[in-house]
Design an enzyme around this catalytic site. Sequence first.
Site, short mmCIF file in Angstrom:
data_model
loop_
_atom_site.label_atom_id
_atom_site.label_comp_id
_atom_site.label_asym_id
_atom_site.label_seq_id
_atom_site.Cartn_x
_atom_site.Cartn_y
_atom_site.Cartn_z
NE ARG A 1 28.26 27.36 41.30
CZ ARG A 1 27.88 27.40 40.02
NH1 ARG A 1 28.59 28.07 39.13
NH2 ARG A 1 26.81 26.74 39.63
NE ARG B 1 46.13 45.26 49.00
CZ ARG B 1 44.88 45.45 49.38
NH1 ARG B 1 44.60 45.57 50.67
NH2 ARG B 1 43.90 45.55 48.49
CB SER C 1 54.31 51.41 29.31
OG SER C 1 55.42 52.07 28.75
CB VAL D 1 39.49 39.12 43.64
CG1 VAL D 1 39.94 37.67 43.73
CG2 VAL D 1 38.40 39.41 44.66
NE ARG E 1 38.82 46.75 39.10
CZ ARG E 1 39.06 47.71 39.99
NH1 ARG E 1 39.14 47.41 41.27
NH2 ARG E 1 39.22 48.96 39.60
CD GLN F 1 39.13 32.59 45.50
OE1 GLN F 1 38.73 33.52 44.80
NE2 GLN F 1 38.95 32.55 46.81
#
Length: 223
Positions: free
Chosen positions: A108, A186, A71, A94, A97, A104
């Site tokens: 659009r 990863r 923690s 992504v 979480r 990012q």
Amino acid sequence: EELHMSQPAASIQVKLLDHTQDPIRSLYVAYRTAYSSLTPMQIERRIADGRITQDQMAEFIGRRLQTGHASPLEQVWFEFGIAGVSRAFSHQFVRHRIGISFEQQSQRYVKFKDAQFPFTVPQSVERAGMTEKMQQAFGQLGRLYQELLDAGVPAEDARFVLPNATSTNFKIVVNFQELLHICDLRLCTRAQWEFRKVASLMRAEVNRRFPELGKHLQPKCGE
């Protein structure tokens, strides 16, 4: 805003932009508060007057990390800029979480122009001798993307033709606990190559500034 790149995206870039002012001190005070009758203020004063050294703090933190007490790691954060990664990578990224915040580059609101968009060609495609065919296919998609925009199709709909190889950028904040988790998964040889590269560069950035913490960023499969 518009972007224009006539060639595939440059190599992946990762930079540590900012961080907890003194992560070693922050972790030490957090851990010591849990395992001491001293108040955080008293612990802080002992650090300030030199009774507790940097080496002592690092050694104490190392022992606590071995216990699995996680923690306090959430109280230390790192801010990264990440550029030149693919949308194939971003879909994986992504999925992390908890303890991480993303901004990012938008498809659009950011339009590519002149029928060209930046993209990544995997080395496996190059080894297979298929780079030119992939580039030709992307050239056709770029022209279709531009035709859609010219026909009045909104960028948020024209982007449907863009491939997973299209480049994107991130600005993120991640706490140390989640960064450990990301590297656990990863950096493993079983992870996808692009994510391994990004995780490796993130680790290198932390290790350059805080080697006492960077040495703990390791894959589980390496233990």
